[in-house]
Scaffold this motif. Structure first.
Motif, PDB file in Angstrom:
ATOM      1  N   ASN A 141      33.340  49.768  43.180  1.00 30.25           N
ATOM      2  CA  ASN A 141      33.692  48.555  43.007  1.00 30.25           C
ATOM      3  C   ASN A 141      33.142  47.401  43.813  1.00 30.25           C
ATOM      4  O   ASN A 141      32.911  46.301  43.395  1.00 30.25           O
ATOM      5  CB  ASN A 141      35.251  48.211  43.025  1.00 30.25           C
ATOM      6  N   GLN A 159      30.969  44.496  42.427  1.00 34.09           N
ATOM      7  CA  GLN A 159      31.604  43.190  42.272  1.00 34.09           C
ATOM      8  C   GLN A 159      31.109  42.128  43.488  1.00 34.09           C
ATOM      9  O   GLN A 159      31.298  41.230  43.173  1.00 34.09           O
ATOM     10  CB  GLN A 159      33.129  43.088  42.506  1.00 34.09           C
ATOM     11  N   ARG A 162      32.421  34.795  38.931  1.00 40.31           N
ATOM     12  CA  ARG A 162      33.789  35.294  38.432  1.00 40.31           C
ATOM     13  C   ARG A 162      34.093  36.708  38.924  1.00 40.31           C
ATOM     14  O   ARG A 162      35.280  37.088  39.357  1.00 40.31           O
ATOM     15  CB  ARG A 162      33.934  35.143  36.760  1.00 40.31           C
ATOM     16  N   LYS A 163      32.885  37.646  38.877  1.00 42.11           N
ATOM     17  CA  LYS A 163      33.031  38.948  39.193  1.00 42.11           C
ATOM     18  C   LYS A 163      33.203  39.073  40.836  1.00 42.11           C
ATOM     19  O   LYS A 163      34.221  39.772  41.222  1.00 42.11           O
ATOM     20  CB  LYS A 163      31.662  39.823  38.743  1.00 42.11           C
ATOM     21  N   ARG A 170      36.534  38.997  42.266  1.00 39.23           N
ATOM     22  CA  ARG A 170      37.567  40.032  42.129  1.00 39.23           C
ATOM     23  C   ARG A 170      37.740  40.900  43.201  1.00 39.23           C
ATOM     24  O   ARG A 170      36.842  40.890  44.187  1.00 39.23           O
ATOM     25  CB  ARG A 170      37.144  40.884  41.073  1.00 39.23           C
ATOM     26  N   GLN A 171      38.986  41.456  43.600  1.00 40.85           N
ATOM     27  CA  GLN A 171      39.061  42.244  44.902  1.00 40.85           C
ATOM     28  C   GLN A 171      40.190  43.203  44.631  1.00 40.85           C
ATOM     29  O   GLN A 171      41.406  42.865  44.095  1.00 40.85           O
ATOM     30  CB  GLN A 171      39.324  41.259  45.902  1.00 40.85           C
ATOM     31  N   GLN A 172      40.036  44.513  45.084  1.00 45.31           N
ATOM     32  CA  GLN A 172      41.032  45.594  44.905  1.00 45.31           C
ATOM     33  C   GLN A 172      41.289  45.916  46.328  1.00 45.31           C
ATOM     34  O   GLN A 172      40.377  46.519  46.946  1.00 45.31           O
ATOM     35  CB  GLN A 172      40.627  46.757  44.157  1.00 45.31           C
ATOM     36  N   GLU A 195      41.354  40.934  31.936  1.00 41.27           N
ATOM     37  CA  GLU A 195      41.045  39.985  32.978  1.00 41.27           C
ATOM     38  C   GLU A 195      39.686  40.635  33.819  1.00 41.27           C
ATOM     39  O   GLU A 195      39.752  40.945  35.061  1.00 41.27           O
ATOM     40  CB  GLU A 195      42.555  40.228  33.976  1.00 41.27           C
ATOM     41  N   GLN A 196      38.651  40.813  33.040  1.00 42.15           N
ATOM     42  CA  GLN A 196      37.409  40.996  33.473  1.00 42.15           C
ATOM     43  C   GLN A 196      36.594  40.014  33.066  1.00 42.15           C
ATOM     44  O   GLN A 196      36.556  39.516  32.235  1.00 42.15           O
ATOM     45  CB  GLN A 196      37.136  42.372  32.803  1.00 42.15           C
TER      46      GLN A 196
END
Length: 251
Positions: A71, A75, A104-105, A108-110, A188-189
């Motif tokens: 990811n 990302q 936009r990508k 994102r963050q996990q 939400e991708q």
């Protein structure tokens, strides 16, 4: 006057007192040793339970961490590499679909805590029973492993701060109505928009500000990725060590 004679009471000899003392001492000592042995067996059983649970957690982490690495690559690192070239070819009159999509990508963050299982470390710390892990090398390695996770989490929180600053500068180049079109609101991708989108400004100063912040995020993301790769190596080493010392094996 009548004289009363008291009956003669034979005094216990020293050997008898000593024998009684010895019996009491032995009884107390045996009780103490029996209780200590029982506690030892209970602790050993708890140790085995904790180690088995740690081993299971590590196995789960081993499956989750590669997903987080992928990811970060997808990302943060790939978009950061592509954006400078895309900005160099884009004006306010040329489509900027990929720029909207990548940024936009990029936002994102996990968090790492979504990819690791910390149930056992929390349980053993709350109970104050880390001392039950008798293999010092394993105990120390477990402590180091979870400290590394905490440090990565700290860096990810720092990364969120960098992304917040970048987001503050999006109005310099993006139209708000277009920005929302670069994401699938159901899942939400980030998605490539169905219609062409354009920059509201292509001033070099504004773009340079964006790209400098993108580079800061890329550099920190790359550091985090390397630390997670090192964590994955620690995970594998720990599992091997536990297997050899406690004779465990994942199915």
């Amino acid at each position: 006057m009548e004289v009363h004679h008291h009956p003669h009471v034979e005094k216990k000899r020293f050997k008898e007192y000593f024998f009684e003392f010895l019996m009491i001492f032995l009884a107390v000592s045996l009780g103490f040793f029996a209780e200590s042995f029982r506690e030892h067996l209970v602790n050993k059983e708890h140790e085995k339970q904790y180690i088995t649970s740690f081993y299971s957690d590590l196995h789960d982490d081993q499956k989750g961490l590669p997903k987080l690495i992928n990811n970060i690559q997808d990302q943060q690192l790939i978009p950061a590499k592509s954006l400078p070239a895309l900005f160099s070819k884009t004006t306010t009159s040329t489509p900027a679909d990929s720029i909207y999509f990548f940024l936009r990508k990029f936002m994102r963050q996990q968090g790492i805590k979504s990819y690791i299982t910390n149930r056992t470390i929390e349980q053993i710390e709350n109970a104050g029973e880390m001392r039950l892990i008798s293999e010092k090398k394993i105990a120390d390695s477990l402590v180091d492993y979870y400290k590394a996770i905490g440090f990565i989490d700290y860096l990810q929180q720092t990364l969120l701060g960098y992304k917040a600053k970048l987001l503050d500068n999006f109005p310099l180049i993006f139209k708000s109505g277009d920005y929302v079109k670069a994401i699938d609101t159901v899942y939400e991708q980030a998605v490539v928009p169905a219609e062409h989108l354009y920059l509201s400004s292509a001033k070099k100063q504004d773009i340079d500000r964006i790209l400098i912040q993108v580079e800061e995020i890329r550099a920190l993301s790359n550091t985090i990725k390397k630390l997670i790769e090192q964590l994955l190596n620690k995970n594998e080493e720990l599992q091997i060590l536990i297997e050899s010392r406690y004779h465990l094996k994942n199915e």
